[in-house]
Write a protein that holds these residues in place. Structure first.
Motif, short mmCIF file in Angstrom:
data_model
loop_
_atom_site.label_atom_id
_atom_site.label_comp_id
_atom_site.label_asym_id
_atom_site.label_seq_id
_atom_site.Cartn_x
_atom_site.Cartn_y
_atom_site.Cartn_z
N LEU A 1 0.79 -1.23 0.00
CA LEU A 1 0.00 0.00 0.00
C LEU A 1 0.82 1.29 0.00
CD1 LEU A 1 -2.85 -0.99 2.47
CD2 LEU A 1 -3.14 -0.34 0.08
N GLU A 2 2.12 1.18 0.15
CA GLU A 2 2.96 2.39 0.26
C GLU A 2 2.72 3.33 -0.92
OE1 GLU A 2 7.65 3.72 0.84
OE2 GLU A 2 7.15 1.59 0.60
N GLY A 3 2.49 4.60 -0.60
CA GLY A 3 2.29 5.62 -1.63
C GLY A 3 0.84 5.84 -2.02
N HIS A 4 -0.05 4.91 -1.63
CA HIS A 4 -1.48 5.10 -1.90
C HIS A 4 -2.08 6.01 -0.82
CE1 HIS A 4 -1.67 2.33 -5.26
NE2 HIS A 4 -1.00 1.42 -4.56
N TYR A 5 -3.28 6.52 -1.07
CA TYR A 5 -3.89 7.53 -0.21
C TYR A 5 -5.18 7.04 0.45
CZ TYR A 5 -0.76 10.79 -2.60
OH TYR A 5 0.35 11.41 -3.09
N ALA A 6 -5.52 7.69 1.55
CA ALA A 6 -6.81 7.46 2.20
C ALA A 6 -7.28 8.77 2.81
CB ALA A 6 -6.71 6.39 3.29
N ALA A 7 -8.60 8.91 2.92
CA ALA A 7 -9.20 10.09 3.56
C ALA A 7 -9.92 9.66 4.83
CB ALA A 7 -10.18 10.77 2.61
N TRP A 8 -9.58 10.30 5.93
CA TRP A 8 -10.20 10.05 7.23
C TRP A 8 -10.26 11.36 8.02
CZ3 TRP A 8 -12.48 5.47 8.16
CH2 TRP A 8 -12.03 4.33 7.49
N ASN A 9 -10.61 11.26 9.29
CA ASN A 9 -10.59 12.43 10.18
C ASN A 9 -9.50 12.30 11.24
OD1 ASN A 9 -13.89 11.69 9.83
ND2 ASN A 9 -13.19 13.69 9.12
N TYR A 10 -8.92 11.12 11.30
CA TYR A 10 -7.90 10.84 12.33
C TYR A 10 -6.90 9.84 11.77
CZ TYR A 10 -5.76 8.40 16.28
OH TYR A 10 -4.85 7.81 17.13
N PHE A 11 -5.63 10.05 12.09
CA PHE A 11 -4.58 9.05 11.85
C PHE A 11 -3.84 8.82 13.16
CE2 PHE A 11 -4.63 11.22 7.55
CZ PHE A 11 -5.28 10.18 6.89
N GLN A 12 -3.21 7.67 13.29
CA GLN A 12 -2.41 7.43 14.49
C GLN A 12 -1.30 8.48 14.61
OE1 GLN A 12 -1.31 3.33 15.72
NE2 GLN A 12 0.80 4.07 15.86
N THR A 13 -0.88 9.02 13.49
CA THR A 13 0.20 10.01 13.47
C THR A 13 -0.28 11.45 13.70
OG1 THR A 13 -0.04 10.05 11.06
CG2 THR A 13 1.72 8.68 11.97
N THR A 14 -1.60 11.65 13.88
CA THR A 14 -2.12 13.00 14.09
C THR A 14 -1.42 13.64 15.29
OG1 THR A 14 -4.26 12.45 13.12
CG2 THR A 14 -4.20 14.36 14.58
N ASP A 15 -0.93 14.85 15.08
CA ASP A 15 -0.05 15.50 16.06
C ASP A 15 -0.84 16.38 17.03
OD1 ASP A 15 2.14 16.43 17.42
OD2 ASP A 15 2.82 17.78 15.84
N THR A 16 -1.39 15.75 18.07
CA THR A 16 -2.01 16.50 19.17
C THR A 16 -1.52 15.90 20.49
OG1 THR A 16 -3.96 15.06 19.41
CG2 THR A 16 -4.14 16.87 17.82
N PRO A 17 -1.49 16.69 21.57
CA PRO A 17 -1.10 16.13 22.87
C PRO A 17 -2.03 15.00 23.29
CG PRO A 17 -1.20 18.55 22.96
CD PRO A 17 -1.78 18.15 21.65
#
Length: 272
Positions: free
Chosen positions: A140-156
């Motif tokens: 899947l590397e390089g393919h895209y997805a649309a969501w509202n949250y990722f594990q990498t989302t940068d919030t405290p």
């Protein structure tokens, strides 16, 4: 879960995205950044059928072109014929609404056919971090997805959430959008109960209007009109480690519009 919109029940609070918080902004981003020719591929049930009905009206309104529209039964695993059609038609984008194991088959067979993310842009709306674990990041590397949250989302809040999740369920486990939506739903309910001073359903429902909470994916708020949640829209690119690199976001939480009333072309969808 995210869903196809065109619904608002007085007995449901929707913590997943509706159409204007996932599908519609993803189509706009693709048109602006990846090309105009769309190949729509979905599993044969209500979500992909409705999503694609919406996408077709949006493409007409925003200058896109529909190259093809294909559906396969849930659980379908042979995509060689469809991949041959994709090769022949040469779309700029495959907008993917396949679900479940079909995603495993489609993406593995796409790679086996020699088509990588460098050759073809795909964007999925049902492939999150958990699905990447099952399909394989190398596929899947390089393919895209649309969501509202990722594990990498940068919030405290997300840093704490991911650490707590892995501590409880295992360091190799991943969070994803549906997990986060299920998580913050409990807290929104708790805030509504506190505000109502009661567990009675009608009192809690009334108190829930306008409730806000700092979720791992950013601030969320219950819309009092339709009981959906304001959410930030995010588009991510799959990385070699199985996580998403965010390439675009809406900048602020988007007001839910399940019936697409704020779009000039939305009336064409709801009247059909």
């Amino acid at each position: 879960m995210q869903y196809e919109g065109l619904e608002s029940s007085p007995n449901i609070f929707y913590t997943g995205a509706t159409t204007n918080q996932q599908i519609v902004p993803a189509v706009s981003w693709l048109l602006q950044n990846k090309g105009k020719k769309f190949f729509l591929l979905g599993s044969d049930y209500v979500f992909p059928r409705t999503a694609n009905k919406i996408i077709k009206e949006q493409l007409k309104a925003e200058g896109g072109t529909l190259i093809a529209e294909e559906y396969t039964p849930l659980g379908h695993t042979d995509y060689n014929t469809i991949i041959s059609k994709i090769k022949k038609e040469k779309p700029d984008v495959v907008f993917n609404t396949l679900n479940g194991d079909s995603n495993v088959a489609f993406f593995k067979q796409l790679k086996d056919a020699g088509i990588t993310s460098k050759d073809l842009t795909t964007l999925s709306v049902s492939v999150a971090e958990e699905e990447i674990r099952g399909i394989g990041a190398s596929v899947l590397e390089g393919h895209y997805a649309a969501w509202n949250y990722f594990q990498t989302t940068d919030t405290p809040e997300n840093k704490k959430f991911v650490e707590a999740y892995k501590a409880k369920y295992g360091k190799d486990r991943v969070t994803d959008d549906p997990i986060e939506a299920g998580y913050f739903g409990v807290y929104l309910w708790a805030e509504a109960v506190k505000k109502a001073g009661s567990f009675e359903v009608d009192k809690v429902k009334e108190a829930a209007k306008g409730i806000e909470w700092n979720a791992p994916g950013g601030k969320v708020k219950i819309d009092g009109e339709n009981q959906h949640v304001y959410k930030t829209v995010r588009i991510g690119e799959v990385q070699a480690d199985g996580q998403f690199k965010e390439v675009w976001n809406s900048g602020q939480p988007v007001k839910p519009d399940p019936f697409l009333k704020t779009y000039p072309w939305g009336a064409e969808v709801t009247k059909k």
